[in-house]
Design a protein around this motif. Structure first.
Motif, PDB file in Angstrom:
ATOM      1  N   MET A  11       0.857  -1.188   0.000  1.00 24.54           N
ATOM      2  CA  MET A  11       0.000   0.000   0.000  1.00 24.54           C
ATOM      3  C   MET A  11       0.897   1.243   0.000  1.00 24.54           C
ATOM      4  O   MET A  11       1.034   1.920   1.025  1.00 24.54           O
ATOM      5  N   GLY A  12       1.564   1.499  -1.128  1.00 23.13           N
ATOM      6  CA  GLY A  12       2.384   2.706  -1.259  1.00 23.13           C
ATOM      7  C   GLY A  12       3.713   2.597  -0.535  1.00 23.13           C
ATOM      8  O   GLY A  12       4.198   1.499  -0.236  1.00 23.13           O
ATOM      9  N   GLU A  13       4.307   3.779  -0.246  1.00 26.24           N
ATOM     10  CA  GLU A  13       5.678   3.761   0.285  1.00 26.24           C
ATOM     11  C   GLU A  13       5.780   3.881   1.794  1.00 26.24           C
ATOM     12  O   GLU A  13       6.861   3.700   2.353  1.00 26.24           O
ATOM     13  N   HIS A  14       4.647   4.186   2.493  1.00 25.71           N
ATOM     14  CA  HIS A  14       4.731   4.394   3.943  1.00 25.71           C
ATOM     15  C   HIS A  14       4.586   3.063   4.678  1.00 25.71           C
ATOM     16  O   HIS A  14       3.692   2.881   5.511  1.00 25.71           O
ATOM     17  N   VAL A  15       5.431   2.113   4.307  1.00 28.75           N
ATOM     18  CA  VAL A  15       5.370   0.779   4.912  1.00 28.75           C
ATOM     19  C   VAL A  15       6.769   0.331   5.312  1.00 28.75           C
ATOM     20  O   VAL A  15       7.761   0.775   4.737  1.00 28.75           O
ATOM     21  N   THR A  16       6.831  -0.533   6.285  1.00 24.43           N
ATOM     22  CA  THR A  16       8.125  -1.096   6.685  1.00 24.43           C
ATOM     23  C   THR A  16       7.975  -2.610   6.887  1.00 24.43           C
ATOM     24  O   THR A  16       6.968  -3.046   7.460  1.00 24.43           O
TER      25      THR A  16
END
Ligand SMILES: NC(=O)c1ccc[n+]([C@@H]2O[C@H](COP(=O)([O-])OP(=O)(O)OC[C@H]3O[C@@H](n4cnc5c(N)ncnc54)[C@H](OP(=O)(O)O)[C@@H]3O)[C@@H](O)[C@H]2O)c1
Length: 354
Positions: A273-278
């Motif tokens: 779900m996009g780039e704000h993930v780790t």
């Protein structure tokens, strides 16, 4: 040279069905003769209206009996799930079927389904072809074809990467985004049946290389949201959901087919779900990748071209419609029975250059 025309019914007009429908309307070797819909808003509309094209004179209907009675060469079935009872009726009524809803490539697990379809094909003198981008192309025809460029194959990795923020889809909620990570790992949202729906593709490659699958293993890891992530369920639709910080915002499924005691083909699915993930597993556009390890190593990335917005769209769903739609003439011309990619060989699509 006179070109035979193929009369086609488009069954269901979701994302995949619309890509096929547009192709059938625009392809001069196809005569669109019917469109089946379930959505009341689409009933009575001209097929052209459903895909932003001029009127065709073909009106969308939910009258199954009338559609089964139509004189048509082929049904492209893009409904939500396979409907074997309907498939049998259509095949017995003399209509070939191309379907991305499966079943795809015969395996022991789906033998009963294929036996039913084979019997209906024999009764109607018709053919059934399961199609799609994955299963159906990226994990089977593509890698098997690419092995022709190899001297020795050690391992084949096929990777699907989908950023579900840049390419919103209806599947987001049902796939478990926004769930508690531990809870999702213990009880995944993706069906436990999914690896078996792709097993036929793995078999096509493994058996194509003269080996057989000893076992199929699966692994799942998740990534989490580092902040709340709003999302929509379709391109152009407003945000209606939020993946909360700390919940599942990425899933990596890994399915491995073993041969001779070693992994021979691995499917990876990275859905994020996009780039704000780790962790951030991968960067770059949504795509399919095939990496063949061996001599000499090879890598192919299959992705959409750059659009007007400067982005590369994920074309997995339209490709699923097109890879089936472009096979329609070959399936209609094939001998009756289940028609796999191996039966079709190199498909020569008709009516594309115009
Ligand atoms: N192999 C692959 O690579 C691959 C990839 C993606 C999808 N698929 C398969 O392709 C099919 C279509 O996917 P999609 O993304 O286009 O899905 P979608 O956008 O959700 O569209 C599915 C359509 O099915 C129709 N439908 C809804 N309820 C139905 C019901 N109860 N019975 C029959 N039809 C019903 C609706 O058509 P109307 O709006 O016309 O009423 C709906 O728009 C699915 O079976 C999916 O699993 C395969």
């Amino acid at each position: 040279m006179t070109q035979r025309k193929y009369r086609v019914i488009q069954w269901a007009t979701g994302v995949v069905g619309q890509a096929a429908l547009k192709h059938f309307i625009e392809n001069p070797v196809i005569d669109l003769v019917g469109v089946a819909v379930t959505n009341p808003d689409k009933l009575g509309k001209d097929a052209g209206d459903l895909v932003g094209l001029p009127p065709t004179g073909v009106i969308a209907t939910d009258n199954v009996e009338a559609l089964v009675a139509l004189d048509a060469d082929c049904v492209f079935f893009a409904g939500l799930v396979k409907d074997l009872d309907l498939f049998e009726r259509l095949l017995r009524s003399g209509k070939n079927i191309v379907s991305p809803a499966g079943p795809f490539f015969p395996t022991d697990r789906y033998k009963a389904d294929f036996d039913r379809l084979e019997a209906a094909c024999a009764a109607g003198g018709t053919s059934f072809h399961g199609c799609g981008v994955h299963p159906g192309f990226s994990g089977d025809i593509l890698p098997l074809t690419l092995t022709r460029l190899m001297n020795r194959v050690d391992l084949i990795e096929v990777t699907e990467v989908i950023d579900k923020i840049r390419n919103p889809m209806v599947y987001t909620e049902m796939m478990g985004f926004g769930r508690d990570p531990e809870e999702l790992l213990a009880n995944p949202s993706r069906s436990a049946e999914a690896p078996y729906a792709f097993e036929g593709s793995m078999r096509m490659v493994v058996e194509g290389l003269g080996k057989s699958i000893e076992r199929l293993t699966t692994r799942l890891e998740v990534a989490t949201a580092i902040q709340d992530i709003p999302y929509s369920l379709g391109i152009g639709l407003p945000d209606t959901g939020v993946v909360k910080q700390g919940t599942v915002a990425g899933q990596h499924f890994e399915w491995t087919a073993w041969a001779d005691g070693k992994p021979l083909i691995v499917y990876h699915f990275y859905w994020v779900m996009g780039e704000h993930v780790t962790p951030q597993w991968l960067t770059g556009p949504s795509c399919y990748k095939v990496a063949i390890h061996g001599d000499p190593p090879l890598e192919v990335h299959l992705m959409g071209g750059i659009g007007e917005d400067g982005e590369r769209p994920f074309l997995g769903l339209p490709w699923t419609g097109l890879v089936g739609a472009t096979a329609v003439p070959a399936v209609c011309d094939a001998a009756p029975g289940i028609v796999t990619h191996l039966d079709l060989g190199i498909v020569q699509p008709k009516g594309l250059v115009r």
